[in-house]
Scaffold this motif. Structure first.
Motif, PDB file in Angstrom:
ATOM      1  N   LEU A 102      28.801 -24.103  59.568  1.00 43.25           N
ATOM      2  CA  LEU A 102      29.358 -23.588  58.321  1.00 43.25           C
ATOM      3  C   LEU A 102      30.738 -24.206  58.139  1.00 43.25           C
ATOM      4  O   LEU A 102      31.588 -24.113  59.021  1.00 43.25           O
ATOM      5  CB  LEU A 102      29.449 -22.061  58.391  1.00 43.25           C
ATOM      6  N   TYR A 103      31.000 -24.823  56.969  1.00 41.85           N
ATOM      7  CA  TYR A 103      32.243 -25.557  56.729  1.00 41.85           C
ATOM      8  C   TYR A 103      33.032 -24.924  55.594  1.00 41.85           C
ATOM      9  O   TYR A 103      32.460 -24.411  54.619  1.00 41.85           O
ATOM     10  CB  TYR A 103      31.947 -27.029  56.395  1.00 41.85           C
ATOM     11  N   TRP A 104      34.370 -24.965  55.762  1.00 42.52           N
ATOM     12  CA  TRP A 104      35.313 -24.588  54.706  1.00 42.52           C
ATOM     13  C   TRP A 104      36.368 -25.681  54.585  1.00 42.52           C
ATOM     14  O   TRP A 104      36.533 -26.496  55.498  1.00 42.52           O
ATOM     15  CB  TRP A 104      36.069 -23.293  55.046  1.00 42.52           C
ATOM     16  N   CYS A 105      37.115 -25.633  53.500  1.00 40.54           N
ATOM     17  CA  CYS A 105      38.288 -26.490  53.384  1.00 40.54           C
ATOM     18  C   CYS A 105      39.346 -25.770  52.564  1.00 40.54           C
ATOM     19  O   CYS A 105      39.062 -24.782  51.866  1.00 40.54           O
ATOM     20  CB  CYS A 105      37.944 -27.845  52.738  1.00 40.54           C
ATOM     21  N   ARG A 106      40.549 -26.246  52.650  1.00 47.02           N
ATOM     22  CA  ARG A 106      41.627 -25.776  51.776  1.00 47.02           C
ATOM     23  C   ARG A 106      42.696 -26.870  51.715  1.00 47.02           C
ATOM     24  O   ARG A 106      42.740 -27.760  52.577  1.00 47.02           O
ATOM     25  CB  ARG A 106      42.256 -24.470  52.268  1.00 47.02           C
ATOM     26  N   GLY A 107      43.515 -26.810  50.694  1.00 42.16           N
ATOM     27  CA  GLY A 107      44.584 -27.778  50.544  1.00 42.16           C
ATOM     28  C   GLY A 107      45.902 -27.236  51.051  1.00 42.16           C
ATOM     29  O   GLY A 107      46.122 -26.017  51.093  1.00 42.16           O
ATOM     30  N   GLY A 108      46.756 -28.118  51.423  1.00 41.73           N
ATOM     31  CA  GLY A 108      48.103 -27.738  51.863  1.00 41.73           C
ATOM     32  C   GLY A 108      49.082 -28.835  51.497  1.00 41.73           C
ATOM     33  O   GLY A 108      48.752 -30.021  51.540  1.00 41.73           O
ATOM     34  N   ARG A 109      50.280 -28.442  51.111  1.00 39.65           N
ATOM     35  CA  ARG A 109      51.302 -29.430  50.776  1.00 39.65           C
ATOM     36  C   ARG A 109      52.670 -28.821  50.995  1.00 39.65           C
ATOM     37  O   ARG A 109      52.834 -27.615  51.080  1.00 39.65           O
ATOM     38  CB  ARG A 109      51.168 -29.908  49.330  1.00 39.65           C
ATOM     39  N   GLY A 110      53.686 -29.702  51.093  1.00 45.62           N
ATOM     40  CA  GLY A 110      55.066 -29.246  51.251  1.00 45.62           C
ATOM     41  C   GLY A 110      55.410 -28.978  52.696  1.00 45.62           C
ATOM     42  O   GLY A 110      54.592 -29.091  53.610  1.00 45.62           O
ATOM     43  N   LYS A 111      56.671 -28.612  52.891  1.00 49.60           N
ATOM     44  CA  LYS A 111      57.176 -28.287  54.219  1.00 49.60           C
ATOM     45  C   LYS A 111      58.191 -27.151  54.087  1.00 49.60           C
ATOM     46  O   LYS A 111      59.231 -27.335  53.484  1.00 49.60           O
ATOM     47  CB  LYS A 111      57.854 -29.520  54.831  1.00 49.60           C
ATOM     48  N   PRO A 112      57.853 -25.968  54.589  1.00 51.77           N
ATOM     49  CA  PRO A 112      56.624 -25.605  55.314  1.00 51.77           C
ATOM     50  C   PRO A 112      55.403 -25.683  54.405  1.00 51.77           C
ATOM     51  O   PRO A 112      55.530 -25.643  53.183  1.00 51.77           O
ATOM     52  CB  PRO A 112      56.907 -24.175  55.775  1.00 51.77           C
ATOM     53  N   VAL A 113      54.239 -25.789  55.034  1.00 47.38           N
ATOM     54  CA  VAL A 113      53.013 -26.033  54.277  1.00 47.38           C
ATOM     55  C   VAL A 113      52.659 -24.817  53.425  1.00 47.38           C
ATOM     56  O   VAL A 113      52.663 -23.677  53.893  1.00 47.38           O
ATOM     57  CB  VAL A 113      51.852 -26.376  55.223  1.00 47.38           C
TER      58      VAL A 113
END
Length: 841
Positions: A378-389
């Motif tokens: 079973l797979y999921w994904c999500r996005g992340g950007r910046g610092k802190p993420v």
């Protein structure tokens, strides 16, 4: 009309006064007589004096608290012998009304009319003119007027100060440059001044002696504007910002330098609390939308500014974005994979985080939103950007299926190694079954792709029956995979996940540096990695503890740089890869959300060099009076800030940690590499070879002597310098007395004249000389080295080897003389075993 009047008339003379009572009828004659008499007595022969009252200061308006002086002046009469009388309508009567001068500290009660007259002897003046004193209770306030509130650098402005409705004032000017600093703005008592500096200006009026002061005027703020242009920059230029993201704004001043300025910020018309920071970092909220401006304020003059920057508009979206997961298919073909795609609609700058089976386990990080998977789950994904993420919401899950298929797993031991060490690879097939042959590959970075190409290792072209493979003389970081095959036609498993062997040593063609150069870091610290070397393309790779291999940077042509995400605690190994297939040294970086960390070197320390360890607090300061531990043993507990090791040896390798005021840091491994210097190795091996050769020669001679025992003794004796005697030979003299030579003296006795049988005792004396060239001639460089060998059956046939340095004493039958001072060094070796003379060299 007739009236009666009784008068007592006194006539004054120089000797007596005669008073006469007169009673007469008041007629016109009587009145005339009285007038004449009065003129005679009091009129001072008809002289009249003028009296006036003067006020100093002569200001038209008097304020409560001012000092006023009233003077009674008799004109033409001189000052001598006059007495004065004052009268006033004020409610505050003077204490002394007889003096010529009235000194008044003005008060409202002193308001009124004042006049006076003078008397002396029998003379008196007329009453003076009236002086009216009006005292105002309210202290006056100075009024400051100015032109525009800003002037350009190098310009000037005129300021004017006044006190309404009064006169006689002089003015004092002040300029405020900070909250606590007030300085006179100009010298003198000028009503007007011309200013060229920024600041808060005020003035005050004064007059009289002692001085009387008005209230300070209202402040007028004068700002100096510079021509430097300010601009607001955003760390990221994403057009859409989401609530909860951290925003970093920077105020940039053209040609200003960072050391000259402090900074001011506004959002709309709201001024941010002044802290002078160049950066404005905040978490986006519903109220964060708006226009942001900044300007620079000169540190040396807090009222000197640049112009305000153009506004930067930010729009914050309240809704949290959600990632979308897609796949070209949901079933994994045999020997193949499925490509998953993740995206975040209408926004930019995302990295993508992939999860399989459990959202708490990070699978992979990719830059472009795609990954290939060959494992079902079973797979999921999500996005992340910046610092802190900043993370989006998880995508909806997607199940990927595959047919039953064997899978290889590869392990490498050790994972961290010293140069030249051996590495054991082990490949296992799950589920376990028989009949497999194993193929071994090394991963080679592929500059044209984001993955690796695989190259077969030597000897595995046709596979190996055993699921293990040994790598000898391993020196640098490398990755390996395996796969298995069996059957006819041949069926291959998928390649295993790469197993890496890491080395801290630097390859001359590739190098990774860490800034700051330490293993441990705090969360939110700034940590960067840089690749350097002789390749044209670089990328930084990351292998987190318990995670999956990922890229920390993409391929670049000018050396790659990676800023580590330090928002969460964790450990990872980092290294550089080049497009030409080289690996750099590897480093282990750990991020801690703790109050104390250990500052220790990232790379291995070479033996003989010095190293310093220290402890760092979350505040950024180095801690003092720290306890240091090596492999859980306390090694320093004094007031020093650092643990200094002047010359590192292999014994210093191990785990280190520190303790400070109840807080213990995590521990880190410090590796120690052996020194690469080879000084001393060749001479020692040369001597060992010579000694072994001599011993072999001795053994041959001993056997020969024993064989010839029936013929008597075998004895070889030197008779003179430069002459070597050998058995069954005649003396031979060197052709050149200056020619260097090596002498080997052997003496073997079967017995002594004691009558005892000592046939089992053999003495051997060996003298070795080495020479060095000096100005074309050979001269002895060292003293001889002696070796005594004794065969003693009574001691379990032990062989005793005695080695002595610089011993030029005579030997009698292999024994030192009584004058010997050097103590021998013995080594006991069983017959038939090898031995070394390193200790004696």
């Amino acid at each position: 009309m007739i009236c009666s009047l009784c008068l007592s008339v006194c006539c004054h003379s120089s000797t007596a006064t005669v008073c006469v009572d007169v009673k007469m009828e008041l007629t016109l004659l009587c009145v005339l007589s009285l007038f004449l008499l009065n003129t005679k007595i009091y009129g001072n022969d008809g002289v009249s004096y003028k009296v006036s009252v003067t006020k100093q200061p002569s200001w038209t308006q008097t304020f409560s608290g001012e000092s006023i002086t009233l003077t009674c002046e008799v004109h033409g009469g001189g000052d001598a012998q006059w007495e004065y009388e004052w009268r006033t309508s004020s409610s505050n009567q003077p204490a002394d009304k007889t003096g010529k001068v009235l000194m008044i500290r003005a008060d409202v009660s002193h308001s009124g009319d004042y006049y006076c007259m003078g008397r002396r002897n029998h003379e008196s003046t007329q009453w003076s003119n009236v002086i009216t004193l009006r005292v105002t209770s309210q202290n006056p306030k100075a009024r400051l007027t100015a032109g525009p509130s800003t002037i350009s650098a190098g310009g000037s402005m005129t300021l004017s100060c006044s006190v309404d409705g009064s006169d006689g004032w002089k003015y004092i000017w002040y300029r405020w440059t900070s909250n606590t600093n007030v300085t006179p703005a100009a010298d003198g008592d000028n009503r007007e001044i011309r200013v060229t500096q920024g600041g808060k200006y005020t003035c005050v009026g004064r007059r009289g002696e002692p001085a009387f002061y008005t209230q300070y005027s209202e402040y007028v703020t004068i700002e100096i504007t510079f021509s430097n242009k300010a601009a607001v920059k955003r760390q990221h230029d994403w057009p859409e910002i989401f609530k909860g993201e951290e925003i970093t704004l920077t105020c940039e001043i053209q040609a200003g330098g960072d050391t000259e300025w402090e900074y001011e910020w506004t959002r709309g018309n709201v001024r941010r609390t002044a802290d002078g920071s160049k950066l404005w970092v905040f978490t986006a909220s519903d109220s964060s939308s708006g226009d942001y401006k900044c300007r620079g304020r000169q540190k040396t003059n807090s009222y000197s500014f640049t112009a305000w920057s153009d506004p930067l508009h930010l729009t914050v979206t309240a809704s949290e974005p959600k990632a979308e997961l897609r796949s070209d298919k949901t079933d994994i073909p045999v020997g193949g994979s499925v490509t998953l795609s993740c995206s975040v609609t209408s926004s930019f700058g995302w990295k993508y985080y992939w999860y399989r089976g459990d959202k708490s386990s990070e699978v992979l990080i990719t830059q472009h939103g795609e990954t290939s998977v060959s494992q079902e789950g079973l797979y999921w994904c999500r996005g992340g950007r910046g610092k802190p993420v900043y993370y989006t919401q998880y995508s909806d899950s997607m199940r990927i299926n595959k047919n039953d298929k064997a899978q290889c797993g590869l392990t490498a031991s050790p994972s961290w190694l010293s140069p030249g060490a051996s590495v054991a690879l082990s490949c296992e097939v799950e589920p376990p079954s028989a009949g497999w042959r194993f193929y071994w590959y090394q991963t080679v970075p592929d500059g044209s792709h984001s993955s690796y190409r695989y190259e077969l290792l030597p000897g595995s072209e046709h596979g190996t029956e055993q699921g293990s493979y040994m790598l000898d003389g391993h020196t640098h970081t490398a990755g390996y995979v395996c796969r298995a095959a069996r059957g006819e036609p041949v069926y291959y498993t998928d390649y295993s996940k790469a197993a890496f062997v890491w080395s801290g040593d630097v390859d001359p063609s590739a190098s990774l540096t860490v800034s700051p150069d330490t293993v441990q870091h705090f969360t939110r610290d700034s940590v960067s990695l840089s690749c350097e070397g002789n390749s044209t393309e670089w990328r930084v790779r990351r292998f987190p503890e318990g995670g999956f291999l990922s890229s920390c940077s993409n391929w670049t042509t000018s050396g790659s740089r990676c800023d580590i995400d330090t928002s969460q605690s964790g450990s990872a190994v980092f290294w550089c890869e080049s497009g030409s297939g080289h690996f750099s040294n590897s480093v282990n970086i750990t991020i801690h959300d703790a109050g104390l960390i250990l500052m220790s070197p990232v790379r291995p320390v070479t033996e003989g060099l010095s190293v310093s360890l220290s402890c760092k607090l979350k505040t950024g300061q180095k801690a003092s009076s720290v306890f240091f531990y090596h492999n859980e043993q306390l090694i320093q507990n004094d007031s020093r800030v650092e643990l200094n090791i002047s010359a590192v040896s292999k014994s210093h390798e191990g785990f280190y940690k520190c303790w400070y005021q109840g807080t213990e840091s995590p521990q880190s491994w410090m590796a120690v590499n052996a020194s690469k210097s080879s000084n001393g190795h060749i001479p020692v091996m040369l001597v060992v070879g010579l000694v072994c050769g001599v011993i072999l020669l001795l053994l041959l001679l001993l056997l020969s002597c024993r064989f010839r025992r029936s013929k008597g003794s075998c004895y070889i004796r030197p008779t003179q310098s430069g002459t070597v005697w050998t058995s069954n030979t005649t003396p031979s003299v060197s052709q050149n007395q200056n020619q260097p030579e090596t002498r080997i003296y052997e003496s073997v006795n079967d017995s002594e004249n004691t009558g005892k049988d000592v046939s089992d005792v053999t003495y051997s004396v060996i003298e070795l000389k080495s020479f060095e060239q000096n100005r074309g001639q050979h001269k002895p460089a060292e003293s001889p080295v002696y070796s005594d060998l004794k065969k003693r059956p009574a001691d379990d046939a032990l062989l005793y080897v005695q080695v002595k340095h610089k011993d030029k004493r005579k030997r009698v039958k292999g024994k030192p003389s009584a004058a010997a001072t050097d103590e021998p060094l013995y080594s006991q070796v069983k017959p038939g075993t090898s031995f070394s003379t390193d200790a004696a060299m």
